[in-house]
Design an enzyme around this catalytic site. Structure first.
Site, mmCIF file in Angstrom:
data_model
loop_
_atom_site.group_PDB
_atom_site.id
_atom_site.type_symbol
_atom_site.label_atom_id
_atom_site.label_comp_id
_atom_site.label_asym_id
_atom_site.label_seq_id
_atom_site.Cartn_x
_atom_site.Cartn_y
_atom_site.Cartn_z
ATOM 1 N N CYS A 32 -12.640 7.125 32.546
ATOM 2 C CA CYS A 32 -12.373 8.503 32.113
ATOM 3 C C CYS A 32 -10.863 8.696 32.092
ATOM 4 O O CYS A 32 -10.123 7.710 32.040
ATOM 5 C CB CYS A 32 -13.107 9.519 32.994
ATOM 6 S SG CYS A 32 -12.565 9.600 34.710
ATOM 7 N N ASN A 34 -9.860 9.377 36.499
ATOM 8 C CA ASN A 34 -10.606 8.554 37.467
ATOM 9 C C ASN A 34 -10.778 9.275 38.815
ATOM 10 O O ASN A 34 -10.714 8.673 39.886
ATOM 11 C CB ASN A 34 -9.937 7.178 37.664
ATOM 12 C CG ASN A 34 -10.790 6.183 38.456
ATOM 13 O OD1 ASN A 34 -10.272 5.401 39.242
ATOM 14 N ND2 ASN A 34 -12.081 6.200 38.275
ATOM 15 N N CYS A 57 -13.022 12.454 38.574
ATOM 16 C CA CYS A 57 -14.231 13.283 38.393
ATOM 17 C C CYS A 57 -15.393 12.499 37.779
ATOM 18 O O CYS A 57 -16.384 12.209 38.451
ATOM 19 C CB CYS A 57 -13.922 14.490 37.498
ATOM 20 S SG CYS A 57 -12.724 15.641 38.213
ATOM 21 N N ARG A 58 -15.318 12.166 36.488
ATOM 22 C CA ARG A 58 -16.473 11.633 35.770
ATOM 23 C C ARG A 58 -16.731 10.146 36.007
ATOM 24 O O ARG A 58 -17.870 9.748 36.303
ATOM 25 C CB ARG A 58 -16.328 11.891 34.261
ATOM 26 C CG ARG A 58 -16.359 13.360 33.889
ATOM 27 C CD ARG A 58 -15.852 13.592 32.483
ATOM 28 N NE ARG A 58 -14.444 13.216 32.365
ATOM 29 C CZ ARG A 58 -13.770 13.144 31.238
ATOM 30 N NH1 ARG A 58 -14.392 13.407 30.087
ATOM 31 N NH2 ARG A 58 -12.496 12.820 31.235
ATOM 32 N N SER A 59 -15.706 9.295 35.844
ATOM 33 C CA SER A 59 -15.997 7.852 35.990
ATOM 34 C C SER A 59 -16.362 7.451 37.427
ATOM 35 O O SER A 59 -17.218 6.581 37.603
ATOM 36 C CB SER A 59 -14.878 6.975 35.405
ATOM 37 O OG SER A 59 -13.643 7.185 36.028
ATOM 38 N N ASP A 79 -15.729 17.540 30.859
ATOM 39 C CA ASP A 79 -14.918 17.237 32.037
ATOM 40 C C ASP A 79 -15.029 18.357 33.072
ATOM 41 O O ASP A 79 -14.541 19.473 32.838
ATOM 42 C CB ASP A 79 -13.456 17.049 31.600
ATOM 43 C CG ASP A 79 -12.636 16.378 32.668
ATOM 44 O OD1 ASP A 79 -13.009 16.463 33.854
ATOM 45 O OD2 ASP A 79 -11.618 15.750 32.320
#
Ligand code: 4NP
Length: 150
Positions: free
Chosen positions: A8, A11, A13-15, A122
């Site tokens: 993401c 690195n 939140c999402r990944s 996000d």
């Protein structure tokens, strides 16, 4: 060994959410030895930091480990170390391609899912970490099915 890197922007939140969920699914199927799983950000702004408190809280809620996870930037070294670059949105795909080149498999996580969305929104901006969790779970479940056949 299948080498899977979730990507993401920051690195945090999402990944990391996708990495932790995917690792949990792989462990449940007792396939840990068959996978090398990590995550990275196309920007290094949060290098060395733990995942966002929203990601940590959501994963704790679902009893998924975040041990040993710290933000790091995507680098050209990752091109040799990983086979699959699984991105959260279109800009991640563009930036990842620039860093790892055209030969590697760079995909969007939600291209594999049954969801109308193609990008994981996000939560750094939306604040909706439950949405992130559900979308990552959907995408990661499909990703594991795909890689088990690969
Ligand atoms: P991520 O979210 O890419 O899902 O980790 C973000 C994290 C940090 C920032 C933007 C997005 N930031 O601007 O610092």
């Amino acid at each position: 060994m299948k080498n899977v890197l979730f990507v993401c922007l920051g690195n945090i939140c999402r990944s990391p959410m996708a990495e932790a969920i995917f690792r949990d699914l792989v462990e449940r199927e007792q396939l840990t030895e068959a996978f090398h799983i990590d995550s990275a950000g196309t920007a290094g702004w949060h290098k060395g930091e733990r995942p966002h408190r929203g990601t940590l809280a959501k994963l704790a809620e679902y009893d998924i480990s975040t041990d040993g996870m710290y933000s790091r930037p995507l680098t050209q070294h990752d091109r040799d170390a990983f086979d699959y670059f699984v991105c959260m949105d279109d800009s991640n795909v563009e930036n990842t391609r620039r860093i790892v080149g055209e030969e590697k498999e760079v995909i969007r996580l939600l291209d594999l899912a049954d969801n109308a969305l193609t990008e994981v929104p996000d939560p750094y901006y939306t604040g909706d970490f439950e949405e992130t969790y559900q979308l990552c779970l959907d995408g990661c479940s499909h990703l594991l099915q795909k890689l088990k056949k690969a």
